[in-house]
Motif scaffolding. Structure first.
Motif, PDB file in Angstrom:
ATOM      1  N   ILE A 194       0.856  -1.204   0.000  1.00  0.00           N
ATOM      2  CA  ILE A 194       0.000   0.000   0.000  1.00  0.00           C
ATOM      3  C   ILE A 194       0.888   1.250   0.000  1.00  0.00           C
ATOM      4  O   ILE A 194       0.668   2.189  -0.778  1.00  0.00           O
ATOM      5  CB  ILE A 194      -0.949   0.000   1.216  1.00  0.00           C
ATOM      6  CG1 ILE A 194      -1.876  -1.210   1.169  1.00  0.00           C
ATOM      7  CG2 ILE A 194      -1.765   1.286   1.277  1.00  0.00           C
ATOM      8  CD1 ILE A 194      -2.717  -1.419   2.417  1.00  0.00           C
ATOM      9  N   ASP A 195       1.913   1.236   0.867  1.00  0.00           N
ATOM     10  CA  ASP A 195       2.814   2.399   0.954  1.00  0.00           C
ATOM     11  C   ASP A 195       3.572   2.619  -0.353  1.00  0.00           C
ATOM     12  O   ASP A 195       3.781   3.756  -0.774  1.00  0.00           O
ATOM     13  CB  ASP A 195       3.819   2.205   2.098  1.00  0.00           C
ATOM     14  CG  ASP A 195       3.193   2.546   3.446  1.00  0.00           C
ATOM     15  OD1 ASP A 195       2.097   3.148   3.452  1.00  0.00           O
ATOM     16  OD2 ASP A 195       3.783   2.200   4.481  1.00  0.00           O
ATOM     17  N   ALA A 196       3.968   1.518  -0.992  1.00  0.00           N
ATOM     18  CA  ALA A 196       4.735   1.640  -2.245  1.00  0.00           C
ATOM     19  C   ALA A 196       3.898   2.335  -3.320  1.00  0.00           C
ATOM     20  O   ALA A 196       4.418   3.122  -4.115  1.00  0.00           O
ATOM     21  CB  ALA A 196       5.178   0.263  -2.723  1.00  0.00           C
ATOM     22  N   GLN A 197       2.586   2.086  -3.320  1.00  0.00           N
ATOM     23  CA  GLN A 197       1.727   2.724  -4.327  1.00  0.00           C
ATOM     24  C   GLN A 197       1.571   4.214  -4.015  1.00  0.00           C
ATOM     25  O   GLN A 197       1.574   5.044  -4.913  1.00  0.00           O
ATOM     26  CB  GLN A 197       0.339   2.066  -4.399  1.00  0.00           C
ATOM     27  CG  GLN A 197       0.343   0.561  -4.542  1.00  0.00           C
ATOM     28  CD  GLN A 197       1.437   0.044  -5.450  1.00  0.00           C
ATOM     29  OE1 GLN A 197       1.552   0.451  -6.605  1.00  0.00           O
ATOM     30  NE2 GLN A 197       2.266  -0.852  -4.919  1.00  0.00           N
ATOM     31  N   PHE A 198       1.483   4.540  -2.721  1.00  0.00           N
ATOM     32  CA  PHE A 198       1.417   5.953  -2.316  1.00  0.00           C
ATOM     33  C   PHE A 198       2.717   6.657  -2.711  1.00  0.00           C
ATOM     34  O   PHE A 198       2.707   7.776  -3.212  1.00  0.00           O
ATOM     35  CB  PHE A 198       1.216   6.079  -0.805  1.00  0.00           C
ATOM     36  CG  PHE A 198      -0.187   5.816  -0.326  1.00  0.00           C
ATOM     37  CD1 PHE A 198      -1.278   6.100  -1.133  1.00  0.00           C
ATOM     38  CD2 PHE A 198      -0.432   5.310   0.943  1.00  0.00           C
ATOM     39  CE1 PHE A 198      -2.582   5.873  -0.697  1.00  0.00           C
ATOM     40  CE2 PHE A 198      -1.720   5.082   1.388  1.00  0.00           C
ATOM     41  CZ  PHE A 198      -2.794   5.358   0.571  1.00  0.00           C
ATOM     42  N   GLU A 199       3.836   5.973  -2.470  1.00  0.00           N
ATOM     43  CA  GLU A 199       5.147   6.557  -2.765  1.00  0.00           C
ATOM     44  C   GLU A 199       5.282   6.818  -4.269  1.00  0.00           C
ATOM     45  O   GLU A 199       5.749   7.879  -4.683  1.00  0.00           O
ATOM     46  CB  GLU A 199       6.250   5.599  -2.275  1.00  0.00           C
ATOM     47  CG  GLU A 199       7.665   6.106  -2.451  1.00  0.00           C
ATOM     48  CD  GLU A 199       7.965   7.387  -1.692  1.00  0.00           C
ATOM     49  OE1 GLU A 199       7.344   7.626  -0.647  1.00  0.00           O
ATOM     50  OE2 GLU A 199       8.806   8.163  -2.189  1.00  0.00           O
ATOM     51  N   ALA A 200       4.832   5.851  -5.075  1.00  0.00           N
ATOM     52  CA  ALA A 200       4.922   6.010  -6.531  1.00  0.00           C
ATOM     53  C   ALA A 200       4.098   7.221  -6.976  1.00  0.00           C
ATOM     54  O   ALA A 200       4.533   7.999  -7.825  1.00  0.00           O
ATOM     55  CB  ALA A 200       4.409   4.745  -7.224  1.00  0.00           C
TER      56      ALA A 200
END
Ligand SMILES: Nc1nc2c(ncn2[C@@H]2O[C@H](COP(=O)(O)OP(=O)(O)OP(=O)(O)O)[C@@H](O)[C@H]2O)c(=O)[nH]1
Length: 346
Positions: free
Chosen positions: A113-119
């Protein structure tokens, strides 16, 4: 005299009454996207429910129970209903609840989930942004609860607690056809009271009517099989004692879930993801990087001022370190010189 003045009414068409249609047309051209995260034990019925929801047969392979860690499987599908295009991304847990040591089973979910926010944040901060950027942030998490008829498992509570500020959670009782009607209501009440007592925030429906909230968690049954009931073919599950019709509201909450998810709240789920969950991530990330909206004197500071201040700070730090190095070098030279001199004397 006044009575002789002729009053003309306007023709009444300025054009801005068509503004909503412009939005509809543009959205139809661009198509829609929806990203769903399915969290639940292996074989709990995640794929079947997704297939039932979208009335398709989305291709997928079964997972085994022997993975050493929890993983995530990302599948993307292009669907069409009438002339509406939908890009559906389904992210499924693999091996969830299968390990003996379940500590950290939720970590891959949080990381994803965090990786998608970061992207998304990285894209937002780019100088040259792509208008074709595919938003992969998770809009909803369907959390599949085992139909034990008893209570939530500690893994359910732990995972939901960790992700409730990152994603809209909708709890579901999976394979609800395995729990009797009486037990089901008691199970639902028990789950809701456990969620409340553990401070777990689930998705709040915007047009919150009492009946829908009372139905949570939705007791769902999935099936893509067509079964004959009377003279009709319906989607359901055929048992020795009868047929469970998936789309019959007296049999399960599937229709309620589908209406909530696709007909009424998809846009709200996306909005919540952007304005609440992503905003939360963005805020903490930018704050960690040292950005702030107001200075120590509570006056607004611009991005440029912060950048300049950071640059100066970095410059000063570099100079200090350089001086420190020089000093150390001189000291070493001195020490060596005295050592040489002593050796010469000897
Ligand atoms: N009784 C009952 N069985 C179901 C239901 N939904 C799915 N099943 C059955 O459960 C089995 C597993 O379903 P899947 O949809 O493959 O489960 P999954 O969670 O996607 O499995 P993995 O991706 O392998 O983790 C299949 O045999 C389904 O027919 C349901 O609502 N009730």
């Amino acid at each position: 005299e006044k009575e002789n003045i002729r009053c003309l009414t306007t023709l009444g068409h300025f054009g801005f009454e068509c503004l909503p249609y412009q939005l509809v047309n543009r959205s139809m051209q661009h198509g829609f996207s929806f990203n769903v995260l399915c969290v639940g034990e292996t074989g709990i019925g995640k794929s079947t429910l997704i297939n039932t929801l979208f009335n398709t047969n989305l291709k997928d392979t079964k997972s085994s129970h022997f993975y050493p860690n929890v993983g995530l499987k990302v599948l993307t599908y292009d669907l069409q209903e009438s002339n509406v295009q939908l890009k559906l991304t389904v992210v499924k847990t693999v091996g969830y609840g299968d390990q003996i040591n379940k500590e950290g089973s939720y970590q891959p979910i949080i990381d994803y989930i965090d990786a998608q926010f970061e992207a998304y944040l990285q894209e937002e901060l780019k100088i040259k942004r792509s208008f074709k950027y595919q938003d992969t942030r998770i809009h909803v998490c369907l959390y599949f609860i085992s139909p034990t008829g008893h209570a939530l498992k500690s893994l359910d509570l732990l995972t939901m607690k960790r992700i409730d500020n990152k994603v809209n959670i909708i709890p579901l009782i999976a394979k609800a056809d395995t729990v009797s009607k009486n037990d089901l209501q008691k199970f639902k009440n028990k789950i809701m009271s456990e969620l409340i007592s553990n401070g777990i925030q689930i998705y709040q429906f915007p047009n919150d009517d009492e009946t829908t909230t009372g139905m949570l968690p939705f007791a769902v049954v999935g099936s893509t099989d067509e079964v004959k009931v009377g003279k009709r073919m319906v989607r359901g599950r055929h048992y020795p004692w009868g047929v469970l019709q998936v789309e019959n509201e007296n049999h399960c909450d599937f229709v309620k879930l589908r209406d909530m998810l696709l007909c009424t709240n998809m846009e709200d789920l996306k909005e919540e993801t952007h304005v609440r969950h992503y905003e939360c991530y963005r805020y903490s990330k930018l704050q960690k990087m040292g950005f702030t909206d107001v200075g120590p004197d509570n006056q607004p500071v611009s991005f440029q001022e912060i950048y300049e201040a950071k640059r100066l700070e970095f410059h000063d730090q570099c100079q200090k370190e350089e001086e420190e190095l020089k000093k150390r070098f001189m000291q070493q030279v001195k020490d060596r010189e005295t050592a040489f001199k002593d050796a010469e004397k000897e």
